[in-house]
Design a protein around this motif. Sequence first.
Motif, PDB file in Angstrom:
ATOM      1  N   UNK A  37      39.646 -50.040  -1.075  1.00  0.00           N
ATOM      2  CA  UNK A  37      38.850 -49.305  -0.094  1.00  0.00           C
ATOM      3  C   UNK A  37      37.911 -50.246   0.657  1.00  0.00           C
ATOM      4  N   UNK A  38      37.250 -51.132  -0.067  1.00  0.00           N
ATOM      5  CA  UNK A  38      36.341 -52.084   0.580  1.00  0.00           C
ATOM      6  C   UNK A  38      37.107 -53.066   1.441  1.00  0.00           C
ATOM      7  N   UNK A  92      36.276 -41.275   8.109  1.00  0.00           N
ATOM      8  CA  UNK A  92      36.460 -42.502   7.330  1.00  0.00           C
ATOM      9  C   UNK A  92      36.069 -42.255   5.874  1.00  0.00           C
ATOM     10  N   UNK A  93      34.919 -41.622   5.660  1.00  0.00           N
ATOM     11  CA  UNK A  93      34.443 -41.381   4.298  1.00  0.00           C
ATOM     12  C   UNK A  93      35.414 -40.485   3.538  1.00  0.00           C
ATOM     13  N   UNK A  94      35.846 -39.397   4.161  1.00  0.00           N
ATOM     14  CA  UNK A  94      36.759 -38.493   3.452  1.00  0.00           C
ATOM     15  C   UNK A  94      38.117 -39.160   3.216  1.00  0.00           C
ATOM     16  N   UNK A  95      38.572 -40.001   4.155  1.00  0.00           N
ATOM     17  CA  UNK A  95      39.826 -40.718   3.966  1.00  0.00           C
ATOM     18  C   UNK A  95      39.750 -41.694   2.802  1.00  0.00           C
ATOM     19  N   UNK A  96      38.639 -42.434   2.709  1.00  0.00           N
ATOM     20  CA  UNK A  96      38.458 -43.370   1.600  1.00  0.00           C
ATOM     21  C   UNK A  96      38.363 -42.623   0.275  1.00  0.00           C
ATOM     22  N   UNK A  97      37.580 -41.557   0.271  1.00  0.00           N
ATOM     23  CA  UNK A  97      37.420 -40.768  -0.958  1.00  0.00           C
ATOM     24  C   UNK A  97      38.759 -40.201  -1.409  1.00  0.00           C
ATOM     25  N   UNK A 101      40.787 -40.738  -4.860  1.00  0.00           N
ATOM     26  CA  UNK A 101      40.864 -39.581  -5.741  1.00  0.00           C
ATOM     27  C   UNK A 101      39.516 -39.098  -6.227  1.00  0.00           C
ATOM     28  N   UNK A 102      38.470 -39.362  -5.431  1.00  0.00           N
ATOM     29  CA  UNK A 102      37.117 -38.914  -5.770  1.00  0.00           C
ATOM     30  C   UNK A 102      36.546 -38.182  -4.568  1.00  0.00           C
TER      31      UNK A 102
END
Length: 150
Positions: A37-38, A92-97, A101-102
């Motif tokens: 993710x990073x 972006x945040x929801x895609x990364x999460x 799987x969090x």
Amino acid sequence: MGLLDSVLGQVLGGAQPQQPQGGGLGGLGELGGLAGALGGLLANNGEVGGLGGLVSKFEQAGMGDVIGSWIGKGENQPVTDDQLQNALGSDVVSGLAQKLGINAATLLPMLATLLPMLIDRLTPRGQAPAEGLGDQDELLSSLSSLLHKG
């Protein structure tokens, strides 16, 4: 992503996320998902256009001085979960999460802690490289050099 895991482990002071019985925190047992993710945020071929894209997002959110402190020399300014959500955007945040799987409430505090430290370490000269940090493979190579310098 073992190399980025090592850097993340160093940044976190050797801390590893605790795995609850029955499967772990969305597969983050060895920080592999978070490393990806990073890398996706910081690499030129990532979701936001690399470090330059991330700087633009922070500037548009009125927080250019915050990310500038992470790149520049001196103290890193902190960022709150809400500020990070505002700068990165919900997509972006929801895609990364989702990839991890969090939920965003779990992801944002991790990002708020790790992004300033990683960006600071990846910009030791106090400025963002004009060519960015490279694609994900180049970013891993840069992180390897950081590790070998101690």
